[in-house]
Scaffold this motif. Structure first.
Motif, PDB file in Angstrom:
ATOM      1  N   ALA A   1       0.905  -1.700   0.054  1.00 27.99           N
ATOM      2  CA  ALA A   1      -0.434   0.266   0.134  1.00 27.99           C
ATOM      3  C   ALA A   1       0.989   1.552   0.172  1.00 27.99           C
ATOM      4  O   ALA A   1       2.118   1.245   0.669  1.00 27.99           O
ATOM      5  CB  ALA A   1      -0.914  -0.126   1.192  1.00 27.99           C
ATOM      6  N   GLY A   2       0.100   3.046  -0.665  1.00 25.76           N
ATOM      7  CA  GLY A   2       0.661   3.319  -0.649  1.00 25.76           C
ATOM      8  C   GLY A   2      -0.297   5.097  -0.241  1.00 25.76           C
ATOM      9  O   GLY A   2      -1.360   4.536  -0.563  1.00 25.76           O
ATOM     10  N   ARG A   3       0.518   5.779  -0.075  1.00 31.09           N
ATOM     11  CA  ARG A   3      -0.083   6.649  -0.280  1.00 31.09           C
ATOM     12  C   ARG A   3      -1.159   7.236  -1.229  1.00 31.09           C
ATOM     13  O   ARG A   3      -1.887   8.089  -1.029  1.00 31.09           O
ATOM     14  CB  ARG A   3       0.192   7.962   1.173  1.00 31.09           C
ATOM     15  N   SER A   4      -0.841   7.268  -2.546  1.00 32.71           N
ATOM     16  CA  SER A   4      -1.212   7.986  -3.523  1.00 32.71           C
ATOM     17  C   SER A   4      -2.214   7.016  -3.805  1.00 32.71           C
ATOM     18  O   SER A   4      -1.712   6.194  -4.549  1.00 32.71           O
ATOM     19  CB  SER A   4      -0.059   7.781  -4.212  1.00 32.71           C
ATOM     20  N   ILE A   5      -3.717   7.497  -3.807  1.00 29.20           N
ATOM     21  CA  ILE A   5      -4.838   6.836  -3.621  1.00 29.20           C
ATOM     22  C   ILE A   5      -5.258   6.999  -5.037  1.00 29.20           C
ATOM     23  O   ILE A   5      -5.358   8.354  -4.939  1.00 29.20           O
ATOM     24  CB  ILE A   5      -5.433   6.818  -2.464  1.00 29.20           C
TER      25      ILE A   5
ATOM     26  N   ASP B   1     -11.642  13.708   0.571  1.00 29.34           N
ATOM     27  CA  ASP B   1     -12.049  14.588   1.309  1.00 29.34           C
ATOM     28  C   ASP B   1     -11.358  13.784   2.815  1.00 29.34           C
ATOM     29  O   ASP B   1      -9.870  14.609   3.265  1.00 29.34           O
ATOM     30  CB  ASP B   1     -13.128  15.216   1.874  1.00 29.34           C
ATOM     31  N   VAL B   2     -12.094  13.144   2.776  1.00 26.76           N
ATOM     32  CA  VAL B   2     -11.275  12.139   4.317  1.00 26.76           C
ATOM     33  C   VAL B   2     -10.008  12.147   4.055  1.00 26.76           C
ATOM     34  O   VAL B   2      -9.336  11.815   4.484  1.00 26.76           O
ATOM     35  CB  VAL B   2     -12.217  11.583   4.257  1.00 26.76           C
ATOM     36  N   ALA B   3      -9.753  11.319   2.841  1.00 24.97           N
ATOM     37  CA  ALA B   3      -8.384  10.791   2.795  1.00 24.97           C
ATOM     38  C   ALA B   3      -7.327  12.350   2.491  1.00 24.97           C
ATOM     39  O   ALA B   3      -6.401  12.282   3.061  1.00 24.97           O
ATOM     40  CB  ALA B   3      -7.863   9.916   1.049  1.00 24.97           C
ATOM     41  N   VAL B   4      -7.677  13.100   2.138  1.00 28.81           N
ATOM     42  CA  VAL B   4      -6.938  14.345   1.736  1.00 28.81           C
ATOM     43  C   VAL B   4      -6.613  14.511   3.667  1.00 28.81           C
ATOM     44  O   VAL B   4      -5.593  14.665   3.939  1.00 28.81           O
ATOM     45  CB  VAL B   4      -7.478  15.765   1.078  1.00 28.81           C
ATOM     46  N   ASP B   5      -7.725  14.941   4.128  1.00 24.14           N
ATOM     47  CA  ASP B   5      -7.837  15.165   5.878  1.00 24.14           C
ATOM     48  C   ASP B   5      -6.275  13.882   6.249  1.00 24.14           C
ATOM     49  O   ASP B   5      -5.795  14.596   7.294  1.00 24.14           O
ATOM     50  CB  ASP B   5      -8.773  15.034   5.869  1.00 24.14           C
ATOM     51  N   GLY B   6      -6.826  13.475   5.939  1.00 18.84           N
ATOM     52  CA  GLY B   6      -5.816  11.864   6.506  1.00 18.84           C
ATOM     53  C   GLY B   6      -3.683  11.724   5.747  1.00 18.84           C
ATOM     54  O   GLY B   6      -3.572  10.762   6.244  1.00 18.84           O
ATOM     55  N   GLY B   7      -4.012  12.797   5.290  1.00 19.76           N
ATOM     56  CA  GLY B   7      -2.777  13.099   4.909  1.00 19.76           C
ATOM     57  C   GLY B   7      -2.511  12.032   3.405  1.00 19.76           C
ATOM     58  O   GLY B   7      -1.807  11.859   2.971  1.00 19.76           O
ATOM     59  N   LEU B   8      -3.299  11.708   2.521  1.00 27.13           N
ATOM     60  CA  LEU B   8      -3.446  10.821   1.586  1.00 27.13           C
ATOM     61  C   LEU B   8      -3.274  11.859   0.462  1.00 27.13           C
ATOM     62  O   LEU B   8      -3.881  13.297   0.543  1.00 27.13           O
ATOM     63  CB  LEU B   8      -4.187   9.232   0.950  1.00 27.13           C
ATOM     64  N   LEU B   9      -2.885  11.083  -0.571  1.00 31.95           N
ATOM     65  CA  LEU B   9      -2.889  11.999  -2.160  1.00 31.95           C
ATOM     66  C   LEU B   9      -3.475  11.385  -2.920  1.00 31.95           C
ATOM     67  O   LEU B   9      -3.526   9.958  -3.112  1.00 31.95           O
ATOM     68  CB  LEU B   9      -1.573  11.770  -2.548  1.00 31.95           C
TER      69      LEU B   9
END
Length: 718
Positions: free
Chosen positions: A296-300, A315-323
């Motif tokens: 798994a990686g942060r770029s989703i 929105d939840v993904a960006v708030d959680g530090g994901l890209l």
């Protein structure tokens, strides 16, 4: 591992697979500890000899008991203590006389516990506890704890027995068992580091859940966790301490701006450990780790059958530090041929009802997204998983699609995580079987992706540390300047002033404007001990006469004032934490540094490349680049200072804190115009305060480097 850890591995087998166990305080009452310990011990009776001790000699759980250890037919290897605290010492001393190798103390508040632990160790035995919730080992069928455990891949090592029990219960609800459970309690003898080290050879353990409230031996602990990570057994750490009690003892701004958990996070990154914030997050990430077969990686990429759910997920993904990744033209072209014309085929991808017409679209879209080189993980959100419950005739097809999604992820070596409105459906089970984590909320899905991305990210390689400096630094202003400059830190030109005659001809040595400081005074602004903007020698003489008349003899300093344009003021510091070792900090500096608390922290030392990565994490990072017509500053020079301070704090055992604030960074380079060095001295040596850091009320404050003794706690809390 170190020799200590090897000793621990050899010496703790009595707590994992003893040949014989005695439960002292065995009871027939299910409300008492003695019942649970006796019950658990007897469940492994086919593997080992089990004896029960009850002072009445009555029958417990249908088994005879002895009134004392000395009356047992053989000497037990491990003795479990569940008797009143005042009785513990006598039982232990009797056991030591017999040759008992291990004691597990459930009893809390034992009188003289530290001394008792020393006697146990001196007698060639070991102690877990007191105040332990017990131990469990699935491989050896050893159960000496309150509660029910069943075998699985997660080892739980916990300082809080109750919290460890919660973790085991949450895991069980997710269908995940425990390989080993150790409640270390007070750690009067055996500590968490020793218990963790033994897990390196515990084949059933795949992932470790660790709860600790303190890190008194943090360097050794995290080295053990790093070795476990290298062995393929990552650790999920749950801890407390965001109130940053240790920060209040720090003398520097960088110390007061970093919480205890900031330090822990830095050491976690260096060791490949993931710190989680709640038991629920720990269980979610553990389940994801045990389920996902790819990386798994942060770029989703996000896909779903509802525009609303896709938007919320983004929105939840960006708030959680994901890209949320930008898709390639090729991917968008393939998606455009799959979903309806009015669907959104940019990221996030809205299927716009096409999945209802053909469930195979879900798998096709996920396959396309997994094939995109910029996508590391796919998150599916929405209705998938509920079709078969609402329309049973679709169950076979939906399960088939679930297996196709799992196969696609496995073939490409990437992760897919699903948020579904039916997390307990037949399809959800099929997804998990196929290596796809399934949860009932998008928040949990993001939490899993974020956690797995951190676990799959290799910890940074250690930066080569310079040789340790054995000669302690001398106190005072000039030795501190020499030390900082020899470490590679640029400071303004300065001159030491003993009397008024030293001001003669100063213009030939230094460039105006000047700054005059009384080097030995700590709070300079309040006492009028610093004057800036002195434009000629005459103004300097007047200021010196006035200051010396008020403050008396001492070390006075004249420095050049930095007037370069387009400067950004930063702070760079190093700390030597007594438990976790040296760290380096960089962030927004100047007079408002403690207001913004915009800092990045890493274990020291770091190289310039990692220092640049630290700068990129700062909220103020855009200020270092071209901004509203202002040129970019020299971040390479700033990164080199960060690296230099990290080497200094890691190679100078006589230093506890080093701080440069502000470091004025311009397009032409970086200049430290204020400095503080705190030197560690043994108690009893004279304290001195030759030149503490200056107050930062003026934007062009000048260098104040010093070497200070570390204050006693009562002084540091002033």
């Amino acid at each position: 591992m170190t020799s200590h850890l090897t000793d621990a591995q050899q010496g703790l087998s009595v707590f994992s697979d003893p040949a014989s166990v005695a439960v002292v305080g065995a009871s027939d009452n299910p409300a008492k500890w003695g019942y649970w310990l006796a019950r658990g011990a007897l469940s492994g009776g086919h593997r080992r000899t089990v004896d029960l001790v009850n002072r009445t000699g009555s029958t417990v759980l249908g088994h005879p008991t002895a009134p004392s250890l000395s009356q047992l037919p053989q000497v037990p290897e491990l003795v479990t203590l569940a008797v009143p605290a005042p009785s513990i010492a006598a039982v232990v001393d009797g056991g030591l006389a017999l040759g008992v190798r291990g004691f597990l103390s459930i009893t809390a508040r034992i009188p003289g516990e530290p001394e008792l632990a020393r006697r146990i160790r001196a007698g060639g035995a070991r102690l877990i506890g007191g105040n332990s919730l017990g131990i469990y080992d699935a491989d050896s069928e050893l159960s000496l704890a309150w509660g029910h455990f069943f075998p699985g891949p997660v080892a739980i090592v916990t300082q809080s027995g109750q919290l460890g029990s919660e973790l085991a219960i949450r895991l069980r609800r997710e269908g995940i068992g425990v390989s080993r459970f150790v409640s270390v309690g007070n750690q009067s003898d055996v500590d968490a580091t020793e218990v963790l080290a033994e897990l390196a050879t515990h084949d059933s353990t795949e992932i470790i859940a660790l709860y600790l409230e303190g890190f008194s031996s943090g360097v050794e602990l995290f080295e053990t966790l790093r070795l476990l990570r290298a062995a393929g057994k990552p650790t999920l750490l749950l801890t407390v301490g965001a109130s940053s009690a240790s920060s209040r003892l720090a003398r520097s701004h960088t110390g007061s701006m970093t919480a205890d958990t900031d330090l822990v996070d830095a050491v976690c990154r260096a060791s490949g450990v993931l710190r989680v914030r709640t038991p629920a997050e720990l269980v979610d990430v553990a389940r994801g780790f045990l389920t996902v077969r790819g990386v798994a990686g942060r770029s989703i990429a996000i896909a779903g059958d509802s525009g609303g759910q896709c938007g919320v997920a983004a929105d939840v993904a960006v708030d959680g530090g994901l890209l949320v990744a930008a898709l390639s033209e090729r991917t968008e072209g393939r998606l455009a041929s799959t979903v309806p014309e009015d669907a959104a085929y940019e990221n996030p991808v809205d299927l716009a009802g096409s999945g209802e017409e053909d469930l195979q679209v879900y798998a096709s879209v996920i396959e396309d997204l997994l094939d995109d080189p910029g996508v590391q993980t796919v998150v599916l959100t929405g209705y998938f998983g509920l079709y078969s419950e609402d329309t049973p005739s679709l169950a076979e097809t939906e399960v088939q699609v679930a297996h196709r999604i799992g196969a696609a992820a496995q073939d490409r070596g990437k992760a897919v995580v699903v948020h579904t409105m039916a997390p307990h459906s037949l399809v959800a089970t099929a997804l998990r079987t196929a290596g796809v984590p399934v949860v009932g909320s998008i928040e949990r899905a993001v939490r899993i992706v974020r956690g797995l991305a951190a676990l799959h990210l290799a910890p940074p390689g250690a930066t080569q540390k310079g040789p340790a400096v054995q000669n302690p630094s001398e106190p005072g202003y000039w030795p501190a300047r020499a030390m900082l400059m020899s470490a590679g830190v640029a400071l303004p030109a300065a001159r030491h002033i003993d009397d008024v005659d030293d001001l003669t001809g100063l213009a030939a040595a230094l460039c105006a404007p000047y700054v005059l400081k009384a080097g030995w005074i700590e709070h300079k602004t309040e006492q009028g001990a610093v004057v800036l903007g002195l434009h000629d020698e005459n103004a300097l003489r007047v200021a010196y006469a006035e200051m010396r008349g008020r403050l008396g003899d001492g070390e006075y300093v004249v420095e050049e004032q930095d007037t370069r344009p387009h400067c950004v003021e930063m702070i760079v510091g190093g700390r030597r934490d007594s438990a976790l070792g040296p760290v380096v900090v960089v962030g927004m500096g100047g007079t408002e540094a403690e207001v913004w608390k915009d800092v990045a922290i890493e274990c020291a030392p770091v190289d310039a490349t990692r220092a640049l990565a630290m700068l990129d994490r700062l909220r103020c990072a855009p200020l270092l680049k071209t901004f509203r017509g202002r040129p970019a500053v020299d971040t390479d020079a700033l990164a080199q200072i960060v690296a230099s301070i990290s080497q200094l704090i890691s190679t100078r055992p006589d230093l506890t804190e080093v701080e440069l604030n502000p470091v004025r960074v311009s397009p032409q380079g970086a200049l430290a115009v204020d400095a503080l060095v705190v030197r560690s001295l043994p108690w009893g040596e004279p304290e001195y305060s030759e030149e503490p850091a200056a107050d930062h009320e003026q934007p062009n404050n000048q260098t104040e480097s010093s070497v200070l003794p570390a204050h006693r706690p009562e002084d540091a809390l002033r």
